[in-house]
Design a protein around this motif. Structure first.
Motif, PDB file in Angstrom:
ATOM      1  N   ILE A   1      56.069  53.543  44.537  1.00  0.00           N
ATOM      2  CA  ILE A   1      56.783  52.434  44.325  1.00  0.00           C
ATOM      3  C   ILE A   1      56.519  51.424  43.087  1.00  0.00           C
ATOM      4  O   ILE A   1      56.081  51.234  43.044  1.00  0.00           O
TER       5      ILE A   1
ATOM      6  N   CYS B   1      59.365  48.604  40.719  1.00  0.00           N
ATOM      7  CA  CYS B   1      60.247  47.954  40.759  1.00  0.00           C
ATOM      8  C   CYS B   1      61.169  47.960  41.458  1.00  0.00           C
ATOM      9  O   CYS B   1      62.319  47.969  42.240  1.00  0.00           O
TER      10      CYS B   1
ATOM     11  N   LEU C   1      62.964  49.271  44.835  1.00  0.00           N
ATOM     12  CA  LEU C   1      62.810  48.305  46.388  1.00  0.00           C
ATOM     13  C   LEU C   1      64.255  48.368  46.594  1.00  0.00           C
ATOM     14  O   LEU C   1      64.096  47.967  47.437  1.00  0.00           O
ATOM     15  N   ASN C   2      65.093  48.301  45.676  1.00  0.00           N
ATOM     16  CA  ASN C   2      66.194  48.408  46.868  1.00  0.00           C
ATOM     17  C   ASN C   2      66.806  48.960  47.785  1.00  0.00           C
ATOM     18  O   ASN C   2      67.417  49.660  48.839  1.00  0.00           O
TER      19      ASN C   2
ATOM     20  N   LEU D   1      64.097  52.270  49.742  1.00  0.00           N
ATOM     21  CA  LEU D   1      63.524  53.271  49.506  1.00  0.00           C
ATOM     22  C   LEU D   1      63.311  54.043  50.937  1.00  0.00           C
ATOM     23  O   LEU D   1      62.556  55.040  51.660  1.00  0.00           O
TER      24      LEU D   1
ATOM     25  N   VAL E   1      56.850  45.543  49.905  1.00  0.00           N
ATOM     26  CA  VAL E   1      56.226  45.566  48.243  1.00  0.00           C
ATOM     27  C   VAL E   1      57.263  44.621  48.670  1.00  0.00           C
ATOM     28  O   VAL E   1      58.169  44.731  48.386  1.00  0.00           O
TER      29      VAL E   1
ATOM     30  N   SER F   1      58.528  43.077  44.302  1.00  0.00           N
ATOM     31  CA  SER F   1      58.577  42.872  42.557  1.00  0.00           C
ATOM     32  C   SER F   1      57.882  41.550  42.126  1.00  0.00           C
ATOM     33  O   SER F   1      58.187  40.583  42.260  1.00  0.00           O
TER      34      SER F   1
ATOM     35  N   ASP G   1      62.273  40.402  44.433  1.00  0.00           N
ATOM     36  CA  ASP G   1      62.835  41.394  45.711  1.00  0.00           C
ATOM     37  C   ASP G   1      61.182  41.605  46.360  1.00  0.00           C
ATOM     38  O   ASP G   1      60.311  42.734  45.475  1.00  0.00           O
ATOM     39  N   VAL G   2      62.508  42.134  47.582  1.00  0.00           N
ATOM     40  CA  VAL G   2      60.891  42.520  48.346  1.00  0.00           C
ATOM     41  C   VAL G   2      61.179  43.190  49.464  1.00  0.00           C
ATOM     42  O   VAL G   2      62.677  44.501  49.779  1.00  0.00           O
ATOM     43  N   ALA G   3      60.828  44.208  49.708  1.00  0.00           N
ATOM     44  CA  ALA G   3      60.560  45.143  51.129  1.00  0.00           C
ATOM     45  C   ALA G   3      60.017  46.186  52.045  1.00  0.00           C
ATOM     46  O   ALA G   3      58.407  45.980  52.222  1.00  0.00           O
TER      47      ALA G   3
ATOM     48  N   THR H   1      54.116  45.806  40.971  1.00  0.00           N
ATOM     49  CA  THR H   1      54.821  45.673  41.957  1.00  0.00           C
ATOM     50  C   THR H   1      53.891  45.279  42.788  1.00  0.00           C
ATOM     51  O   THR H   1      52.687  45.411  42.034  1.00  0.00           O
TER      52      THR H   1
ATOM     53  N   TYR I   1      59.660  39.578  56.137  1.00  0.00           N
ATOM     54  CA  TYR I   1      59.812  40.012  54.936  1.00  0.00           C
ATOM     55  C   TYR I   1      61.121  38.436  54.782  1.00  0.00           C
ATOM     56  O   TYR I   1      61.928  38.566  54.215  1.00  0.00           O
TER      57      TYR I   1
END
Length: 408
Positions: free
Chosen positions: A37, A39, A42-43, A45, A73, A75, A82-84, A99, A114
């Motif tokens: 993965i 950066c 992340l928008n 997955l 995860v 960025s 940014d997080v996912a 990441t 999150y």
């Protein structure tokens, strides 16, 4: 003042594994290898197939950042913070150097974490801690020290549940917008044909040159010459076209960028000032309807782009506009076509307004719930599922209050 039962903890203390970044050099793409993965992933997955893959040997060297479904995860560079959440399909995948892996302990709900990281407070802290001249990046050391607020676990779960209903509504609205845009595209193809150029003549359809049915002009070289009294809207750059209202009053005109500007046609009814690098196409005949012409030009924007000339800066020349072939059905049919496409635009606009309202509501709700200004009551009898439902909360200033949240 800290809400009762809450605590402020460092991200590292909330995790059961050391926060660290991923693979420094993933090497060439290995078909069938271990997905990793980045950066930029992340928008979204949701698709494993589009991810890069590294060898098992490299993956084993960085086994510390092998992810488990439910992990977060984050960025470290680019869009910092940014997080996912890792989906089931990526269980066992790895990360890249840009990441970080956040694996929380049993007393932290992953979905709550999150939302906590997504909050403005935490994002601002990460921004302040970021460093770099060419590009900004937050170090692992700084990330570990970032603090988040943690309520009791049951309250975390309830807060996450409430906020997720807004995310569901946002995602549903985004899908409706996409479907509406596709429907409009299909309508335009139905009315104007599948071709990306207007030169393919349809059987029984009259084509005329744009210059024979419209006056095409440019404005002045500066705002003062064009609009000396400052009375009218002035269109200086392509950005002015993209961020202006579609409809004003008094007259009809299609405005398109000219010399070296991005293509973004707009239809206007109104008084305006116009820069010389922008073209105004004004119907001069009773055989053409202005709004129909707008949609026609919009459909064939690739035709305009293909006619642009120049090496450093591409320009759309006036003779090209005048010679553009225009499909000309009857005036009544033009008006009917424009009305259908206008209705499609309005539907998209309404969905976009609803989407913006949902995002603002969610943001306000996050500020309330993630700071403890409004306390949820963990009560199984409270309605679930629809963000228009009411949720019981405990106000820190008032003994108990009812927080009613509505989409309307």
């Amino acid at each position: 003042m800290m809400p009762e039962g809450w605590k402020r903890v460092r991200l590292q203390d909330a995790c059961d594994k050391k926060i660290c970044y991923g693979i420094v050099q993933a090497g060439p793409h290995i078909p069938g290898g271990v997905p990793y993965i980045k950066c930029s992933d992340l928008n979204d997955l949701s698709s494993v197939d589009r991810l890069g893959r590294t060898s098992n040997l490299i993956h084993e060297k960085y086994i510390r950042t092998s992810v488990v479904s439910g992990d977060l995860v984050l960025s470290l560079r680019g869009n910092i913070g940014d997080v996912a959440i890792v989906p089931d399909a990526l269980n066992g995948a790895n990360l890249t150097r840009g990441t970080a892996l956040l694996s929380f302990g049993d007393d932290v709900d992953n979905l709550y974490a999150y939302y906590a990281i997504e909050s403005d407070e935490v994002k601002n802290k990460m921004s302040v801690k970021s460093q770099g001249s060419t590009f900004k990046e937050i170090s692992i050391k700084s990330l570990r020290l970032i603090k988040i607020l943690l309520p009791p676990l049951a309250e975390q779960k309830k807060i996450a549940e409430i906020l997720s209903t807004w995310d569901d509504a946002i995602q549903t609205t985004e899908k409706l917008i996409e479907c509406s845009r596709l429907q409009k595209k299909a309508l335009m193809q139905h009315f104007f044909g599948l071709s990306t150029t207007p030169s393919s003549k349809l059987s029984g359809t009259i084509f005329v040159k744009l210059g024979t049915i419209a006056n095409i002009s440019t404005g002045k070289s500066n705002r003062a010459d064009c609009n000396p009294n400052g009375l009218y809207m002035f269109f200086d750059r392509s950005e002015d076209l993209m961020f202006s209202d579609d409809y004003l009053y008094d007259s009809e005109v299609v405005i398109v960028p000219g010399e070296g500007q991005d293509f973004s046609p707009k239809y206007f009814c109104g008084k305006f000032g116009l820069h010389q690098r922008t073209y105004a196409v004004m119907p001069s005949s009773d055989v053409i309807f202005g709004k129909y012409l707008y949609y026609y030009i919009l459909k064939f924007k690739n035709y305009f782009l293909s006619k642009a000339v120049g090496s450093t800066v591409k320009s759309l020349r006036l003779p090209m506009f005048k010679n553009m072939p225009i499909m000309l059905p009857s005036l009544d049919e033009q008006k009917a076509i424009a009305e259908v496409l206008n209705d499609a635009d309005r539907e998209i606009e309404l969905y976009e307004q609803k989407l913006e309202a949902l995002k603002l509501e969610k943001k306000a709700l996050m500020q309330q719930l993630l700071t403890g200004k409004r306390r949820v009551i963990v009560d199984e009898s409270v309605s679930e599922g629809d963000p228009s439902d009411s949720y019981k909360v405990k106000d820190e200033e008032a003994a108990q209050a009812q927080l009613t949240l509505s989409l309307d």
